[in-house]
Design a protein around this motif. Structure first.
Motif, PDB file in Angstrom:
ATOM      1  N   ASP A 222      17.201  71.438 135.164  1.00  0.00           N
ATOM      2  CA  ASP A 222      16.137  70.544 134.691  1.00  0.00           C
ATOM      3  C   ASP A 222      16.546  69.948 133.337  1.00  0.00           C
ATOM      4  O   ASP A 222      17.004  70.678 132.446  1.00  0.00           O
ATOM      5  CB  ASP A 222      14.833  71.321 134.543  1.00  0.00           C
TER       6      ASP A 222
ATOM      7  N   ASP B 123      14.957  68.922 130.697  1.00  0.00           N
ATOM      8  CA  ASP B 123      14.322  69.493 129.505  1.00  0.00           C
ATOM      9  C   ASP B 123      14.893  70.863 129.178  1.00  0.00           C
ATOM     10  O   ASP B 123      15.127  71.204 128.011  1.00  0.00           O
ATOM     11  CB  ASP B 123      12.805  69.596 129.718  1.00  0.00           C
TER      12      ASP B 123
ATOM     13  N   GLU C 260      18.375  70.484 127.737  1.00  0.00           N
ATOM     14  CA  GLU C 260      18.300  70.039 126.348  1.00  0.00           C
ATOM     15  C   GLU C 260      17.980  71.206 125.419  1.00  0.00           C
ATOM     16  O   GLU C 260      18.588  71.347 124.348  1.00  0.00           O
ATOM     17  CB  GLU C 260      17.233  68.947 126.202  1.00  0.00           C
ATOM     18  N   ARG C 261      17.042  72.048 125.822  1.00  0.00           N
ATOM     19  CA  ARG C 261      16.726  73.210 124.980  1.00  0.00           C
ATOM     20  C   ARG C 261      17.915  74.168 124.902  1.00  0.00           C
ATOM     21  O   ARG C 261      18.165  74.773 123.870  1.00  0.00           O
ATOM     22  CB  ARG C 261      15.490  73.942 125.509  1.00  0.00           C
TER      23      ARG C 261
ATOM     24  N   ASP D 294       4.010  66.426 126.129  1.00  0.00           N
ATOM     25  CA  ASP D 294       4.886  66.429 124.961  1.00  0.00           C
ATOM     26  C   ASP D 294       4.587  67.608 124.044  1.00  0.00           C
ATOM     27  O   ASP D 294       5.500  68.218 123.467  1.00  0.00           O
ATOM     28  CB  ASP D 294       4.742  65.122 124.176  1.00  0.00           C
TER      29      ASP D 294
ATOM     30  N   GLU E  82       5.980  70.809 125.619  1.00  0.00           N
ATOM     31  CA  GLU E  82       7.439  70.794 125.555  1.00  0.00           C
ATOM     32  C   GLU E  82       7.902  71.155 124.134  1.00  0.00           C
ATOM     33  O   GLU E  82       8.870  71.902 123.951  1.00  0.00           O
ATOM     34  CB  GLU E  82       7.963  69.415 125.945  1.00  0.00           C
TER      35      GLU E  82
END
Length: 435
Positions: free
Chosen positions: A132, A134, A137-138, A277, A280
């Motif tokens: 995924d 997101d 990115e984390r 947002d 997240e």
């Protein structure tokens, strides 16, 4: 296939096959350079992540993620020059190899953890898929944080393999495996045996290991509560979208009140949409807690390694005592403890003086070797304790600072969310007043 499958996994809890002299020299060389850790000399960034597809050994497609590491001299930024950074790509599995190498080579260090390979403690609306965007990115942020942790550590930052990981595109793995670190890794069974059989555990390390267990339990509970709160918060925000729909439908049948209802509905819709947002962003605070959840295992690994050293020390001392007792029995001709050998001597006659003298010489050599070995192991244990406790104190200071900042930031975010809710209803009230 999932990302990073087929990686070189190494089960490690720490090892120390170096001699006491090598360990002490390593510690002196690195501890004396605290002011020149790599973090002060080099800028390190994990700039981006990229998905790639290759054919594996069985001709099937494998999808994996690589991360771009960029480095440049720190003085370039301070001098205002815009030099192009050096860059290379690394897979998550390569980060794992690096960390396992550090665990084996520096068993007295609380080695920084990697970010999770697959998402844990997530609220149910958030994807747990490790592909995924997101989550990737984390994890990119987490990998950068790992490199910065190592680069700012007074000991780990000076390691040549770590520097090669950052700067050598090819041949890095060969350099790592040539060190033979895998063969030096202690087995978990060996460590478990030491845990239950050590007779005189160091109270400080026993308490620290227990603290690690409790900290892991507390942070796990905290992350579970946070996930449940996030689920409920998501529901509350999304239900406000129903307000928006109802107000919009109501405005269609009203003349004087229509504009006010329509405006209030818009505020509710915007409020409902903002939760994605917000949550997240909240995951980034959760990742800070997860880092210390994983840190607890690194802390316990240091304590387990001390148990293993202590156990081996006790076994060496016990073996030496047994050898000396055998020497005394041979010299006096008396047997203090029951043994099959003693019974055999009584039944079939004593050994000849020549046989006894030969055994005495063998025992003398074994006792000398045992005394030398015990002295070396005592030195090794003292050096390990000194290095480990120094790093544990450093870790405790870091932990207290980081968790304090993370909790304060999380509280500020929650306050901001509440203020946003108040503002939405304040705006709705103004819309209603104008009707």
């Amino acid at each position: 296939m999932m990302a990073d499958t087929g990686s070189d996994e190494v089960a490690v809890i720490g090892n120390i096959d170096l001699t006491p002299g090598e360990i002490e020299n390593n510690m002196k060389n690195t501890m004396g350079e605290k002011g020149t850790v790599l973090f002060r000399k080099m800028e390190i960034n994990v700039a981006e992540a990229e998905k790639r597809t290759v054919k594996n050994a069985v001709n099937m497609q494998e999808i994996y993620t690589v991360y771009l590491i960029e480095t440049r001299p720190a003085d370039a930024a301070s001098e205002g020059t815009n030099s192009t950074p050096d860059s290379l790509w690394r897979r998550y599995s390569e980060f794992e190899i690096l960390r396992n190498f550090l665990l084996v080579t520096y068993p007295y260090v609380v080695v920084p953890p990697l970010p999770e390979k697959r998402a844990e403690f997530v609220w149910h609306k958030l994807s747990a898929d490790n592909m995924d965007p997101d989550f990737v990115e984390r994890r990119r942020v987490g990998l950068e944080n790992f490199l910065l942790r190592v680069a700012s550590h007074p000991i780990l930052s000076t390691d040549k393999i770590f520097f090669a990981f950052l700067t050598e595109e090819n041949g890095w793995k060969e350099m790592v495996f040539e060190t033979g670190f895998q063969a030096k890794a202690d087995s978990r069974l060996k460590a478990l045996n030491a845990t239950f059989r050590v007779k005189n555990p160091d109270k400080r390390f026993a308490e620290m290991k227990h603290y690690g267990d409790e900290l892991q339990s507390v942070i796990s509970q905290l992350l579970r509560v946070r996930a449940r709160v996030a689920d409920r918060l998501y529901g509350v925000y999304k239900v406000h979208g129903n307000y928006g729909r109802v107000f919009s439908e109501w405005s269609a049948i009203e003349k004087e009140m229509g504009d006010g209802l329509q405006s209030a509905g818009h505020h509710m819709d915007a409020y409902a949409a903002s939760v994605d947002d917000i949550l997240e962003e909240e995951e980034h605070y959760a990742d800070q807690l997860k880092e210390y959840l994983f840190y607890t295992e690194a802390l316990r690994a240091v304590c387990r390694k001390h148990e293993l050293i202590q156990y081996e020390l006790e076994m060496a001392a016990q073996d030496l005592t047994t050898k000396k007792q055998q020497q005394e029995e041979l010299a006096t001709g008396t047997v203090r403890t029951f043994s099959l050998k003693g019974m055999t001597s009584k039944l079939f006659g004593q050994e000849t003086p020549e046989q006894r003298e030969a055994k005495m010489k063998v025992l003398e050599g074994q006792i000398q070797e045992g005394e030398d070995s015990l002295k070396e192991q005592n030195t090794e244990c003292d050096v390990f304790v000194k290095g480990a406790w120094s790093d544990i104190e450093r870790f405790k200071d870091q932990k207290n600072h980081d968790l304090k900042e993370a909790l304060i930031s999380y509280a500020i975010m929650q306050i901001s969310m509440c203020k946003k809710g108040i503002q939405v209803w304040t705006n709705a009230k103004e819309c209603f007043n104008k009707m």
